[in-house]
Design an enzyme around this catalytic site. Structure first.
Site, short mmCIF file in Angstrom:
data_model
loop_
_atom_site.label_atom_id
_atom_site.label_comp_id
_atom_site.label_asym_id
_atom_site.label_seq_id
_atom_site.Cartn_x
_atom_site.Cartn_y
_atom_site.Cartn_z
N LYS A 131 13.95 11.62 12.65
CA LYS A 131 14.20 10.71 13.12
C LYS A 131 14.57 9.32 12.76
CE LYS A 131 12.27 7.31 15.24
NZ LYS A 131 13.28 6.29 15.40
N VAL A 181 10.56 7.53 21.23
CA VAL A 181 11.23 8.95 21.37
C VAL A 181 10.63 9.72 20.09
CG1 VAL A 181 13.28 10.29 20.84
CG2 VAL A 181 13.27 8.43 22.76
N GLY A 182 10.27 8.84 18.91
CA GLY A 182 9.69 9.51 17.78
C GLY A 182 8.31 9.72 18.09
N GLU A 218 3.81 6.91 4.26
CA GLU A 218 4.44 6.08 2.98
C GLU A 218 4.57 4.74 3.97
OE1 GLU A 218 4.60 6.58 -0.02
OE2 GLU A 218 4.90 8.85 0.16
N CYS A 265 9.24 -1.72 -0.19
CA CYS A 265 7.84 -1.59 0.20
C CYS A 265 7.05 -1.67 -1.35
CB CYS A 265 7.38 -0.29 0.37
SG CYS A 265 8.08 1.12 0.08
N GLU A 294 2.51 -8.37 4.35
CA GLU A 294 3.64 -7.94 3.73
C GLU A 294 4.70 -8.74 4.39
OE1 GLU A 294 5.30 -3.86 4.61
OE2 GLU A 294 5.86 -3.81 2.51
P1 NAD Z 1 8.47 0.60 11.32
O1 NAD Z 1 7.17 0.96 11.30
O2 NAD Z 1 8.63 -0.67 12.47
O3 NAD Z 1 9.44 1.74 11.97
C1 NAD Z 1 9.60 2.80 11.04
C2 NAD Z 1 10.13 3.90 11.98
O4 NAD Z 1 9.20 4.32 12.73
C3 NAD Z 1 11.43 3.72 12.86
O5 NAD Z 1 12.08 4.86 12.58
C4 NAD Z 1 10.81 3.43 14.17
O6 NAD Z 1 11.74 3.87 15.19
C5 NAD Z 1 9.67 4.37 14.22
N1 NAD Z 1 8.59 4.24 15.24
C6 NAD Z 1 8.39 2.97 15.58
N2 NAD Z 1 7.14 3.09 16.43
C7 NAD Z 1 6.86 4.35 16.68
C8 NAD Z 1 5.96 5.09 17.28
N3 NAD Z 1 5.03 4.74 18.02
N4 NAD Z 1 6.04 6.51 16.88
C9 NAD Z 1 6.86 7.20 16.23
N5 NAD Z 1 7.67 6.37 15.68
C10 NAD Z 1 7.82 5.16 15.50
O7 NAD Z 1 9.06 0.07 9.88
P2 NAD Z 1 10.52 -0.52 9.59
O8 NAD Z 1 10.47 -1.74 10.25
O9 NAD Z 1 11.51 0.55 10.06
O10 NAD Z 1 10.27 -0.60 7.89
C11 NAD Z 1 9.71 -1.60 7.42
C12 NAD Z 1 8.31 -1.32 7.00
O11 NAD Z 1 8.40 -0.08 5.91
C13 NAD Z 1 7.81 -2.16 5.83
O12 NAD Z 1 6.61 -2.47 5.99
C14 NAD Z 1 7.65 -1.60 4.43
O13 NAD Z 1 6.81 -1.78 3.66
C15 NAD Z 1 7.55 -0.13 5.09
N6 NAD Z 1 8.21 1.00 4.03
C16 NAD Z 1 7.43 1.51 3.22
C17 NAD Z 1 8.01 2.66 2.35
C18 NAD Z 1 6.97 3.33 1.46
O14 NAD Z 1 7.54 4.43 0.91
N7 NAD Z 1 5.74 3.21 1.36
C19 NAD Z 1 9.04 2.71 2.06
C20 NAD Z 1 9.93 1.84 3.16
C21 NAD Z 1 9.62 0.80 3.99
#
Ligand code: NAD
Length: 486
Positions: A181, A218-219, A257, A290, A389
């Site tokens: 997703k 949907v995730g 991650e 990140c 962050e």
């Molecule tokens: P997010 O957590 O808002 O969303 C990530 C994904 O999760 C999206 O696809 C979103 O649709 C999905 N999602 C949201 N709620 C969900 C739920 N309840 N169930 C299932 N899926 C759900 O994060 P973001 O805003 O997309 O990304 C930014 C964050 O990601 C930052 O905090 C960053 O540090 C972190 N990040 C970490 C890494 C790593 O490898 N550690 C890499 C990239 C980004």
């Protein structure tokens, strides 16, 4: 340039009943539309992955997996330049960054290394014969590694192509099926991968499903479905917690991650003029990484000198149009994300940090979600901008007394994802590195990254490791078997 709107479910490219718009964060114009999956679409994809896992020879046919991964690699390479344009448009990522981690680096190695590892991986190991229960005969024992099964993959928007390949490579090499997703902001590159799989590879129907949706929830089908064996997530710590909670009902393992608040620790014997301006690299891709080192620790004994040098670095950061190869920094992904970053900047000022440069929305840019490269000094590690962050082009400079104090500050964080240490004495730097609770560390400018290099975090930065042998093993189950020894 044509973009792929369709999802990939059970080997078919499908349009779905509705669509959603994908915005270019630098221009605020619509790039394209994507199919907008419902929970029912997601359930169909999960069922297809389960069926493929249980009813095809994907899990056991190593030659098929190698051939398919090579086909996918070739298909991706053939569209590398279209992908570059697409990633710049939907992610807002500077073209400069696509020559590295956003595109060219994962394109070069993220699939090829796991493909090579299909033959080299330790699929089984023998244990010494044993009469464990004293029954008077010896048992021959072996440990077998098998695919974990159906993996639900939930993606972020900041480095979507890097993440999709670094998940797909190990998942497929280890013989699993998956449902991916993408993040709602950046579905187009994932949809493209889906089309390439359908049109250019022999990957059996259902082994890879790619299902974009504007609805985050949907995730959640992936976390809760009893047909999914594991969830692999990259994104924020808040969402990671929620996924872990939802996955607990079916006791599925989660591979997370998450976020970071990593340190860039400059020891007092470092070469300041050559090192410190480089601290401005946190502005790369507008700080949306990140593993960015967003807390700069410098000794109080050389504090003013350090701040001046970092300020020089910040003033040299070119930002703006991501298609301009001179720019290191582009826009934030969305208005919401820009507002969130601005909220942190206001909090930094309110809590008493000194704004050295930046801090605003550039006045000469009337379109796009831009924030100026922003440097704070006189930051105390207890302040919000040192603890949370920000995911924006913001650096906090924190002073320390001695190495012990620096280590204490580095470890005084909810996170432990990455970091860097610079010293004139490599052994001293390595000694300090051993004391920092973090998953990756660069010493004296060294880069730890690679498909063979485990990446992940301590503490709230995650569970499990992506890439490396650890990143292959995480997508396996372990079976121990025994039979009478002759
Ligand atoms: P997010 O957590 O808002 O969303 C990530 C994904 O999760 C999206 O696809 C979103 O649709 C999905 N999602 C949201 N709620 C969900 C739920 N309840 N169930 C299932 N899926 C759900 O994060 P973001 O805003 O997309 O990304 C930014 C964050 O990601 C930052 O905090 C960053 O540090 C972190 N990040 C970490 C890494 C790593 O490898 N550690 C890499 C990239 C980004």
């Amino acid at each position: 340039m044509p973009h792929e709107p369709r999802m990939l479910i059970d080997g078919q490219l499908v349009a779905g009943n509705k669509e959603f718009e994908v915005l270019n964060p630098a221009t605020e114009e619509v790039v394209a539309t994507s199919a907008d999956a419902t929970a029912t679409d997601m359930e169909r994809a999960v069922a297809a992955a389960r069926h493929a896992q249980d009813n095809t020879d994907w899990a056991t046919n190593a030659e098929l997996r190698k051939r398919c991964l090579i086909q996918l690699q070739q298909a991706l390479e053939a569209e590398q330049e279209e992908l570059r344009v697409e990633l710049i448009a939907e992610v807002g990522c500077p073209i400069l960054v696509t020559y590295g981690p956003q595109l060219d680096t994962p394109m070069r190695e993220a699939l090829t290394w796991p493909t090579e590892m299909i033959d080299q991986f330790s699929w089984s190991r023998q244990l010494p014969d044993s009469d464990a229960f004293g029954l008077g005969f010896q048992t021959h024992r072996e440990v077998w590694k098998e695919p974990i099964g159906v993996v639900g993959v939930i993606m972020p928007w900041n480095f979507p192509f890097e993440v999709i390949l670094n998940k797909l490579g190990p998942i497929l090499a280890m013989g699993n099926s998956c449902v991916i997703k993408p993040a709602p902001d950046t579905p187009l590159n994932a949809n493209r991968v889906g089309r390439l799989i359908a049109e250019h590879t022999d990957i059996p129907a259902g082994v890879v499903n790619i299902v974009a949706s504007s609805d985050h929830l949907v995730g959640e089908v992936l976390s809760t479905s009893p047909l999914v064996d594991m969830v692999a997530f990259t994104g924020s710590t808040t969402t990671g917690r929620r996924i872990m909670e939802a996955a607990s009902a079916t006791l599925k393992p989660v591979f997370l991650e998450l976020g970071g608040k990593s340190v860039n620790l400059i020891l007092d014997d470092a070469d300041f003029p050559t090192t410190l301006p480089g601290a401005a690299s946190v502005c790369m891709h507008a700080g949306q990484g990140c593993a960015m080192t967003t807390r700069l620790l410098v000794p109080f004994s050389r504090y003013d000198e350090a701040v001046e040098l970092v300020k020089l670095g910040f003033e040299g950061v070119s930002y703006g149009d991501p298609t301009n190869p001179a720019n290191l920094q582009g826009p934030l992904i969305s208005a919401r994300q820009r507002d969130r970053v601005m909220g942190y900047i206001e909090k930094g000022v309110a809590e008493g940090a000194r704004l050295v440069t930046g801090g605003g929305i550039p006045s000469d840019m009337d379109k796009g979600f831009f924030v100026e490269p922003t440097l704070f000094a006189d930051v105390d590690n207890s302040m919000t901008i040192a603890q949370e962050e920000i995911f924006g082009p913001v650096l906090a400079i924190i002073g320390y007394e001695d190495d012990d104090h620096a280590v204490a500050i580095a470890n005084d964080s909810e996170y432990g994802l990455s970091g860097s240490i610079t010293s004139g004495d490599l052994d001293r730097a390595k000694g300090v590195a051993k004391r920092i609770r973090t998953g990756t560390l660069g010493i004296n400018g060294g880069a730890w990254y690679g498909p063979d290099a485990p990446f992940g975090g301590y503490k709230s930065s995650g569970i499990g490791r992506q890439c490396g042998i650890e990143g292959l093993e995480i997508f396996t189950e372990t079976k121990t078997v025994g039979w009478p020894a002759r």
